[in-house]
Write an enzyme that holds these catalytic residues in place. Sequence first.
Site, mmCIF file in Angstrom:
data_model
loop_
_atom_site.group_PDB
_atom_site.id
_atom_site.type_symbol
_atom_site.label_atom_id
_atom_site.label_comp_id
_atom_site.label_asym_id
_atom_site.label_seq_id
_atom_site.Cartn_x
_atom_site.Cartn_y
_atom_site.Cartn_z
ATOM 1 C CB SER A 112 7.845 -3.063 -8.720
ATOM 2 O OG SER A 112 7.466 -1.920 -9.474
ATOM 3 C CG HIS A 281 -1.703 0.070 -8.495
ATOM 4 N ND1 HIS A 281 -1.038 -0.546 -9.521
ATOM 5 C CD2 HIS A 281 -0.779 0.866 -7.890
ATOM 6 C CE1 HIS A 281 0.209 -0.134 -9.554
ATOM 7 N NE2 HIS A 281 0.406 0.724 -8.562
#
Length: 384
Positions: A112, A281
């Site tokens: 990420s 998410h």
Amino acid sequence: MKLTFNTNYPSIEDLRGKAIKRIPRFAFEYLDGGCNEDINLYKNTSELRAVELVPRYLKPQVNVDMTTELFGHVYDAPFGIAPVGLQGLMWPNAAEILAKASAQHNIPFILSTVTTSSIERISELTEGKAWFQLYHPADNALRDDIIKRLQAARCPVLVLLCDVPSFGYRPRDIRNGLAMPPKMSLKNIIQILGKPIWALNTLFHGQPSFETLKPYMDKNLNMKQLGLFMNQTFSGKLNEEKISAIRDLWKGKLVLKGVASEEDTELAIKLGLDGIIVSNHGGRQLDAGESAIHSMVPIARKFNDKIKVMMDSGIRSGPDVARALASGAEFTFLGRSFMYGVAALGKEGGDHTISILKTQLKQVMEQVSCADSKGLHRYLKNYS
């Protein structure tokens, strides 16, 4: 490779229970929680686990093959490690532990933008096989520089995150001071003192920071300044124009993550993307939305011959991987499960968790008499 794991923790739920005891409460709640009332967090798992498979016990014995070709690479299993922000907050050096394990087990690891290891370090650990998830910056110059670094690091797949047009409303994180801007309260300090192993490891590895973003940040930012930097840097909402610009710049495989509708899937195909990850998410952004499995099923049925359809959110175990594949996903990603593993067992957690998942998935496939993970859809209840 031979699959071995610590038999004291044979399930992901065992790892979660151990993780609660090993890390400060604010770190566990950041990892474990969803947004608002956690409705979609629970729907993700419960609705996925409503999927049923039908075994064929009288078929001949099968030799299970979990290898899966994706974007020109053959992985050892049809699952990978999803991107997770602030991994070093949950357990020091977590991103590097998981990257090493992914390389050893030949599964994809997605780094990420907002986690705690750099593009270059993760590329080194994975021999250039790690994917990267991009939070689209408001500044195109920053976007372009990150892409240049990814190209230099031989990153094979760039993942564009589309489901964070605003930061999720997460009451636990607000109470714990992990909203933007963050703060460290006396309560958090007391929690740290109660987890001495976590504290000593953090002291050894250093305070977690956004390593990929360090070149773009002023040195010695205080917590408030860091919060302002993050808000200003990632205020850019992803749209068709921005995706097109990245498609022109990026010559590798390009994936859109956070897709939850047929309309966005159609746009991804139109713009020449190679894959999508259907995701909400992990239930951390829109509590009023669908579960990931309910979004994924019609998308896969309609578009799986036009674009690679993958899925994350709600997948916690090997049987969950089987359920998602049987429902139409071509590949799956797990986030929390791997973080529970690392938080519970430290440097052994990545290998341990992957071994559990591979063992569980193999058992499910043997049980239903499915030799190839691509054929699991034939064992879906009501399959036609």
